[in-house]
Design a protein around this motif. Structure first.
Motif, PDB file in Angstrom:
ATOM      1  N   ILE A 160       0.465  -1.199  -0.346  1.00  0.00           N
ATOM      2  CA  ILE A 160       0.087  -0.171  -0.123  1.00  0.00           C
ATOM      3  C   ILE A 160       0.464   1.441   0.192  1.00  0.00           C
ATOM      4  N   VAL A 161       1.691   1.050   0.936  1.00  0.00           N
ATOM      5  CA  VAL A 161       2.567   1.952   0.715  1.00  0.00           C
ATOM      6  C   VAL A 161       3.662   2.273   0.188  1.00  0.00           C
ATOM      7  N   ALA A 162       4.065   1.473  -0.663  1.00  0.00           N
ATOM      8  CA  ALA A 162       4.548   1.515  -2.655  1.00  0.00           C
ATOM      9  C   ALA A 162       3.946   2.341  -3.640  1.00  0.00           C
ATOM     10  N   VAL A 163       2.369   1.648  -3.599  1.00  0.00           N
ATOM     11  CA  VAL A 163       1.478   1.779  -4.646  1.00  0.00           C
ATOM     12  C   VAL A 163       1.444   3.660  -4.346  1.00  0.00           C
ATOM     13  N   LEU A 187       6.236   4.665 -11.906  1.00  0.00           N
ATOM     14  CA  LEU A 187       5.149   3.475 -12.549  1.00  0.00           C
ATOM     15  C   LEU A 187       5.120   2.066 -12.861  1.00  0.00           C
ATOM     16  N   LEU A 188       6.489   2.259 -13.386  1.00  0.00           N
ATOM     17  CA  LEU A 188       8.262   0.514 -13.321  1.00  0.00           C
ATOM     18  C   LEU A 188       7.839  -0.050 -11.535  1.00  0.00           C
ATOM     19  N   ASP A 189       7.572   0.985 -11.121  1.00  0.00           N
ATOM     20  CA  ASP A 189       7.650   0.134  -9.464  1.00  0.00           C
ATOM     21  C   ASP A 189       6.786  -0.439  -9.310  1.00  0.00           C
ATOM     22  N   THR A 190       5.184   0.442  -9.118  1.00  0.00           N
ATOM     23  CA  THR A 190       4.002   0.003  -9.003  1.00  0.00           C
ATOM     24  C   THR A 190       3.605  -1.242 -10.213  1.00  0.00           C
ATOM     25  N   THR A 191       3.801  -1.022 -11.219  1.00  0.00           N
ATOM     26  CA  THR A 191       3.606  -2.455 -11.845  1.00  0.00           C
ATOM     27  C   THR A 191       4.297  -3.784 -12.061  1.00  0.00           C
ATOM     28  N   TYR A 192       5.665  -3.373 -11.109  1.00  0.00           N
ATOM     29  CA  TYR A 192       6.779  -4.225 -10.600  1.00  0.00           C
ATOM     30  C   TYR A 192       6.422  -5.175  -9.059  1.00  0.00           C
ATOM     31  N   MET A 193       5.852  -4.152  -8.888  1.00  0.00           N
ATOM     32  CA  MET A 193       5.432  -5.210  -7.180  1.00  0.00           C
ATOM     33  C   MET A 193       4.001  -5.311  -7.667  1.00  0.00           C
ATOM     34  N   SER A 194       3.300  -4.837  -8.356  1.00  0.00           N
ATOM     35  CA  SER A 194       1.689  -5.530  -8.413  1.00  0.00           C
ATOM     36  C   SER A 194       1.931  -7.116  -9.724  1.00  0.00           C
ATOM     37  N   ASN A 195       2.737  -7.489  -9.675  1.00  0.00           N
ATOM     38  CA  ASN A 195       2.945  -8.885 -10.342  1.00  0.00           C
ATOM     39  C   ASN A 195       3.543 -10.060  -9.641  1.00  0.00           C
ATOM     40  N   THR A 196       3.947  -9.197  -8.530  1.00  0.00           N
ATOM     41  CA  THR A 196       4.426 -10.672  -7.127  1.00  0.00           C
ATOM     42  C   THR A 196       3.767 -10.557  -5.916  1.00  0.00           C
ATOM     43  N   LEU A 245      10.350  -5.643 -16.850  1.00  0.00           N
ATOM     44  CA  LEU A 245      10.344  -4.930 -15.820  1.00  0.00           C
ATOM     45  C   LEU A 245      11.291  -4.776 -15.226  1.00  0.00           C
ATOM     46  N   ALA A 246      11.691  -5.828 -14.889  1.00  0.00           N
ATOM     47  CA  ALA A 246      13.314  -5.109 -14.003  1.00  0.00           C
ATOM     48  C   ALA A 246      14.498  -4.806 -15.101  1.00  0.00           C
ATOM     49  N   PRO A 247      14.154  -5.302 -16.167  1.00  0.00           N
ATOM     50  CA  PRO A 247      15.197  -5.093 -17.332  1.00  0.00           C
ATOM     51  C   PRO A 247      14.952  -3.553 -17.393  1.00  0.00           C
ATOM     52  N   TRP A 248      13.772  -3.281 -17.391  1.00  0.00           N
ATOM     53  CA  TRP A 248      13.423  -1.212 -18.262  1.00  0.00           C
ATOM     54  C   TRP A 248      13.604  -0.817 -17.311  1.00  0.00           C
ATOM     55  N   GLU A 249      14.152  -1.695 -15.595  1.00  0.00           N
ATOM     56  CA  GLU A 249      14.277  -0.706 -14.518  1.00  0.00           C
ATOM     57  C   GLU A 249      15.812  -0.419 -14.630  1.00  0.00           C
ATOM     58  N   CYS A 250      16.282  -1.689 -14.841  1.00  0.00           N
ATOM     59  CA  CYS A 250      17.611  -1.007 -15.203  1.00  0.00           C
ATOM     60  C   CYS A 250      18.206  -0.326 -16.284  1.00  0.00           C
TER      61      CYS A 250
END
Length: 320
Positions: free
Chosen positions: A36-39, A68-77, A107-112
């Motif tokens: 919740i905090v991250a989103v 936006l990437l972090d939000t989607t990345y966390m929502s995947n797992t 998503l992880a490589p995109w963030e890299c």
């Protein structure tokens, strides 16, 4: 599902983080709070950047994309982890597992790559201030973000297609709390040589190479600061201090990625799954605080937004 005399696995059983009932409920509360905090934090950053014209600059363009990437990345797992912390049996269908692997390695490589683009931005701002607007023009930053996405997509498609070609005949227990390549390859009853080679090659492309570029960028930044006179150096050092949030995120993100993916899958252990919590859960949650709470522009935008709402509420106006 059967093929010849082999019974192929149609769903996997995830080991999860713990089997202790009390600890599972505690972890559920912690992961839910972190999610919740991250989103809220990441989407809050995006909304502030979109709404405040003062933040329509190259730095905040990259920061909005990162959020936006972090939000989607966390929502995947994380939602799947929350369900499994309360479920009596932690199963995951084969196709759902492949889908999660695709988005994880997209998503992880995109963030890299995005973190690398942000390092180049700091280099341009500090080392090439006279050419900054040219080096970081709209076409350049949009191109960097787009190329990053395309390279990440190529990485995800390669790993997902190769994973779909693997056969799983025997044990179905994945020693992880979500589906990922290293623990999955340990279960395969077919050759994983192509998967190992692709994982090593793309780990170099999306992790080692970008990390090296980040290091090179900051070497140039430090060299530029040391090569100028003292009065100008103080101003440059102040500018360099804004790089510390980016360096903190890079260190946390890349450090755990190297430990997990630049090794043979046969050496993957349960302890490694705990380490992935750092880059899969902790880093996306910390990003809003690391980048925003030490950034005077973001804090100023937040104060302006809160003041605007306060005035609107005080005048009984509908401002939302």
């Amino acid at each position: 599902m059967k093929l010849g005399n082999e019974t192929l696995v149609s769903q996997f059983l995830l080991e999860g983080l713990t089997d202790t009932e009390e600890l599972r409920h505690l972890l559920f509360a912690i992961f839910l709070l972190v999610y919740i905090v991250a989103v809220v934090g990441n989407l809050g950053i995006v909304s502030h950047i979109v709404m405040d014209s003062r933040l329509h600059t190259p730095m905040y363009f990259f920061l909005a994309n990162l959020s936006l990437l972090d939000t989607t990345y966390m929502s995947n797992t994380v939602p799947q982890v929350l369900v499994h912390l309360l479920a009596p049996v932690r199963t995951m269908p084969y196709h759902a597992c492949l889908t999660q692997i695709f988005f994880l390695h997209f998503l992880a490589p995109w963030e890299c790559f995005l973190l690398t683009a942000m390092a180049y931005h700091r280099y341009a701002a500090i080392c090439q201030p006279l050419h900054y607007l040219v080096l970081m023009g709209p076409r350049t930053r949009t191109g960097l973000a787009s190329i990053s996405g395309l390279l990440a997509l190529a990485n995800a498609l390669t790993h997902t297609i190769l994973a779909a070609l693997l056969k799983f005949c025997g044990p179905r227990l994945v020693t992880h709390f979500f589906c990922d390549l290293p623990p999955l390859m340990k279960l395969s009853c077919s050759s994983t040589q192509a998967n190992e080679l692709a994982l090593f090659f793309f780990s170099f492309l999306v992790a080692l190479a970008p990390c090296a570029l980040v290091v090179i960028s900051y070497i140039h930044v430090v060299a530029a600061i040391l090569g100028i006179r003292s009065a100008e150096r103080r101003r440059k050092l102040k500018a360099f201090s804004t790089c510390s949030p980016h360096l903190a995120v890079v260190s946390l993100f890349y450090g755990t990625l190297f430990g997990v993916y630049l090794r043979p899958s046969s050496s993957y252990t349960t302890e490694d799954s705990v380490a992935t919590v750092l880059y899969a859960v902790v880093a996306p949650m910390l990003n809003p605080f690391i980048y925003s709470l030490r950034n005077k522009d973001m804090k100023g935008a937040l104060r302006s937004l809160l003041s605007w709402r306060k005035v609107c509420l005080g005048d009984n106006m509908s401002c939302f």
